[in-house]
Design an enzyme around this catalytic site. Structure first.
Site, mmCIF file in Angstrom:
data_model
loop_
_atom_site.group_PDB
_atom_site.id
_atom_site.type_symbol
_atom_site.label_atom_id
_atom_site.label_comp_id
_atom_site.label_asym_id
_atom_site.label_seq_id
_atom_site.Cartn_x
_atom_site.Cartn_y
_atom_site.Cartn_z
ATOM 1 N N ARG A 58 0.829 -1.218 0.000
ATOM 2 C CA ARG A 58 0.000 0.000 0.000
ATOM 3 C C ARG A 58 0.862 1.266 0.000
ATOM 4 N NH1 ARG A 58 -3.398 -1.120 4.445
ATOM 5 N NH2 ARG A 58 -2.041 0.166 5.716
ATOM 6 N N TYR A 111 -15.933 22.091 -8.618
ATOM 7 C CA TYR A 111 -16.366 20.816 -9.189
ATOM 8 C C TYR A 111 -17.455 20.209 -8.281
ATOM 9 C CZ TYR A 111 -15.806 15.871 -10.550
ATOM 10 O OH TYR A 111 -16.014 14.575 -10.956
ATOM 11 N N ASP A 183 -7.870 23.267 -7.012
ATOM 12 C CA ASP A 183 -8.055 22.192 -7.989
ATOM 13 C C ASP A 183 -7.509 22.747 -9.300
ATOM 14 O OD1 ASP A 183 -9.006 20.531 -9.998
ATOM 15 O OD2 ASP A 183 -10.871 20.076 -8.945
ATOM 16 N N LYS A 208 -7.505 13.136 -16.348
ATOM 17 C CA LYS A 208 -7.758 13.923 -17.567
ATOM 18 C C LYS A 208 -6.537 13.898 -18.487
ATOM 19 C CE LYS A 208 -11.398 15.029 -15.174
ATOM 20 N NZ LYS A 208 -12.560 14.216 -15.270
HETATM 21 C C1 LIG Z 1 -12.137 20.029 -12.092
HETATM 22 C C2 LIG Z 1 -12.223 18.595 -11.706
HETATM 23 N N1 LIG Z 1 -11.727 18.221 -10.530
HETATM 24 C C3 LIG Z 1 -11.775 16.941 -10.120
HETATM 25 C C4 LIG Z 1 -12.361 15.974 -10.911
HETATM 26 C C5 LIG Z 1 -12.444 14.586 -10.396
HETATM 27 O O1 LIG Z 1 -11.590 13.720 -11.071
HETATM 28 P P1 LIG Z 1 -11.872 12.155 -11.145
HETATM 29 O O2 LIG Z 1 -12.943 11.971 -12.151
HETATM 30 O O3 LIG Z 1 -10.569 11.575 -11.523
HETATM 31 O O4 LIG Z 1 -12.300 11.732 -9.767
HETATM 32 C C6 LIG Z 1 -12.884 16.312 -12.144
HETATM 33 C C7 LIG Z 1 -13.519 15.295 -13.005
HETATM 34 O O5 LIG Z 1 -14.278 15.583 -13.898
HETATM 35 C C8 LIG Z 1 -12.811 17.663 -12.563
HETATM 36 O O6 LIG Z 1 -13.324 18.068 -13.734
#
Ligand SMILES: Cc1ncc(COP(=O)(O)O)c(C=O)c1O
Length: 389
Positions: A58, A111, A183, A208
Site C-alpha cells: 500500500r 467541481y 483544484d 484527464k
Molecule cells: C475540475 C475537476 N476536478 C476533479 C475531478 C475529479 O476527477 P476524477 O474523475 O478523476 O475523480 C474532475 C472530473 O471531472 C474535474 O473536472
C-alpha cells in the site's frame, strides 16, 4: 537529467521525457518496471522495525516514486501524494487540514462532487462550508473567521470558467494563517503554476490530461512546503489511500506526451471558441483567452496559456433544442471529463447549483476538445447548430 547528468533541462517537454526513468545501461528498459505487490519481504525479523524501507504494497513502489518525482517537477512541489481518483486528490488535502468546529471557504464554481463532499460529508463531521463568489478576490478577507482553516479554489471553474484572483486570495489567507488549496485540473499544471502564486496545495484529476486516453482514474496532491506534504501523506496513510502500480505506470507514460497533446487540444479549443464567438445562435463564449471574458485581465496576468475545455452560452432556446443540438453532434461524444484524445460535449445547466452568480441568460454547453482536426470539429458543430431555430 540530461545524458551528461549535468545540463539543466529547461523545457517541460524535455523534462517530462526524462523524469523518473531508470538509469540507462546496456540492455536496460527505457521505462521503469511495474512492481505488483501487496506483500514485501524483509530480509530478517528485526527489519520489521526499520522505518527507512518500504514495508508493504500500500505504500507504493519504485514506479510510484518516479511518478511522484514527475508531479513535483510539474508544479515545483516539495512533495506529492498520489490518489486513486481526482476527487480523492481534492478531498484528501481538505481532510488533512480541517477538524470539527472549523470553517471552510469553497468557491461557488467548484467541481460538483467536491462541493458535495464539503456540504454533506464535512458537515457531518462538524466542519462548516461557506461558498464564496469566485470573483471575490481580496474581498475574501472579510469572510475569513477565527476558525477558517481552508480556502478551496478552482480556477477557472470547470463549468462556468470564472478565473480567480489567486494572488489576492493567497495574500489574505497567509495573513491569517489559512491553508489554500486549488483544484488545478483544468490547466494540467502547464498553463498555471499556483504554488508560485502562493497556494499551499495544488490537486489534479490526473484522469484527464495525464491519463490522456480516457481509460484510467488517478489523482495527485502536490504541496509547496515539506511540512504540508508530510501532513497530506500521513492523512493518506491513515485513510488507506493506495494506487495501482499499473495505473501509476499509465500516468507516468502520459507525462511523456502530455505537453504536445495539451498544446494541440488547447489550440483547437481556442480556434473553436473564436469561431463560435461569431455564430448567430451563440450569446457568449466562456473562454478566458477571449478579451470579452470578464476575467481576461487576471487570466493574462497569471496564466501562460489555456486548455482544451471551454463553455458556450447559447441564445435563449428551448431545452429540447439544446438537447437536439448535442444529440446531432457526430464527432463530439456526450460525456463528462476532458483531456482525453476524443472531443466531448455536455449540457451543463442541470449541474449548475450556484449561490452567487446571476443567471447565465441562456443554456450552457461545455466542449472538451480532443485531438481531431479542428475543421472537422467546426463542421460538426456547424451542422448540429442547425437543430436550433
Ligand atoms: C475540475 C475537476 N476536478 C476533479 C475531478 C475529479 O476527477 P476524477 O474523475 O478523476 O475523480 C474532475 C472530473 O471531472 C474535474 O473536472
Amino acid at each position: 537529467m540530461a545524458k551528461d547528468g549535468k545540463s539543466p533541462l529547461h523545457h517541460p517537454q524535455t523534462q517530462f521525457t526524462h523524469v523518473g526513468r531508470p538509469p540507462a545501461g546496456l540492455g536496460t528498459a527505457v521505462n521503469p518496471d511495474i512492481t505488483r505487490a501487496s506483500t514485501l519481504l524483509f530480509d530478517r525479523a528485526e527489519d520489521l522495525y526499520r522505518s527507512d524501507i518500504r514495508g508493504y504494497g500500500r505504500h507504493g513502489s519504485a514506479g510510484h516514486d518516479a511518478l511522484i518525482e514527475a508531479f513535483n517537477l510539474l508544479e515545483g512541489g516539495a512533495g506529492t501524494t498520489l490518489a486513486q481518483s481526482g476527487l480523492a486528490a481534492c478531498t484528501l488535502p481538505i481532510l488533512a487540514n480541517v477538524k470539527a468546529g472549523d470553517h471552510l471557504l469553497l468557491t461557488d464554481s467548484s467541481y460538483g462532487p467536491t462541493r458535495h463532499f464539503c456540504q454533506k460529508y464535512l458537515k457531518g463531521i462538524g466542519v462548516e462550508t461557506e461558498m464564496y463568489d469566485p470573483r471575490i478576490g481580496g474581498g475574501i478577507d472579510a469572510l475569513i473567521r477565527n476558525n477558517t482553516a481552508v480556502i478551496m479554489m478552482e480556477s477557472p471553474g470547470s463549468l462556468t470558467f470564472e478565473i480567480q484572483d489567486i494572488p489576492a486570495i493567497t495574500k489574505a489567507a497567509k495573513a491569517k494563517g489559512v491553508t489554500t488549496i486549488i483544484d488545478n485540473t483544468w490547466s494540467a499544471g502547464l498553463s498555471l503554476k499556483p504554488l508560485a502564486l502562493g497556494v499551499d496545495i495544488s490537486c489534479h484529476a490526473a484522469t484527464k490530461y495525464f491519463g490522456g486516453h480516457s481509460d484510467v482514474m488517478f489523482g495527485a496532491t502536490i504541496s509547496a512546503a515539506p511540512a504540508m506534504a508530510k501532513k497530506v501523506a500521513l492523512t493518506a496513510k491513515y485513510l488507506g489511500y493506495a494506487t495501482s502500480p499499473d495505473d501509476a505506470y499509465q500516468i507516468l507514460r502520459g507525462f511523456r506526451t502530455v505537453v504536445h497533446r495539451f498544446r494541440q487540444s488547447e489550440k483547437t479549443a481556442l480556434s473553436l471558441a473564436l469561431w463560435l464567438n461569431d455564430q448567430d445562435k451563440v450569446q457568449q463564449v466562456l473562454h478566458p483567452a477571449l478579451p470579452t471574458h470578464t476575467d481576461y485581465a487576471i487570466w493574462k496576468r497569471d496564466f501562460t496559456g489555456t486548455a482544451c475545455l471551454f463553455g458556450v452560452i447559447l441564445k435563449p432556446c428551448s431545452e429540447a433544442e439544446v438537447l437536439a443540438f448535442i444529440n446531432a453532434l457526430k464527432i463530439f461524444g456526450i460525456g463528462y471529463s476532458y483531456g482525453g484524445f476524443e472531443s466531448l460535449a455536455i449540457h451543463c445547466d442541470p449541474q449548475l447549483t450556484r449561490q452567487h452568480s446571476d443567471s447565465l441568460g441562456g443554456p450552457l454547453v461545455r466542449f472538451a476538445c480532443g485531438l481531431e482536426a479542428v475543421e472537422d470539429l467546426k463542421n460538426d458543430i456547424e451542422q448540429a447548430l442547425e437543430k436550433i431555430n
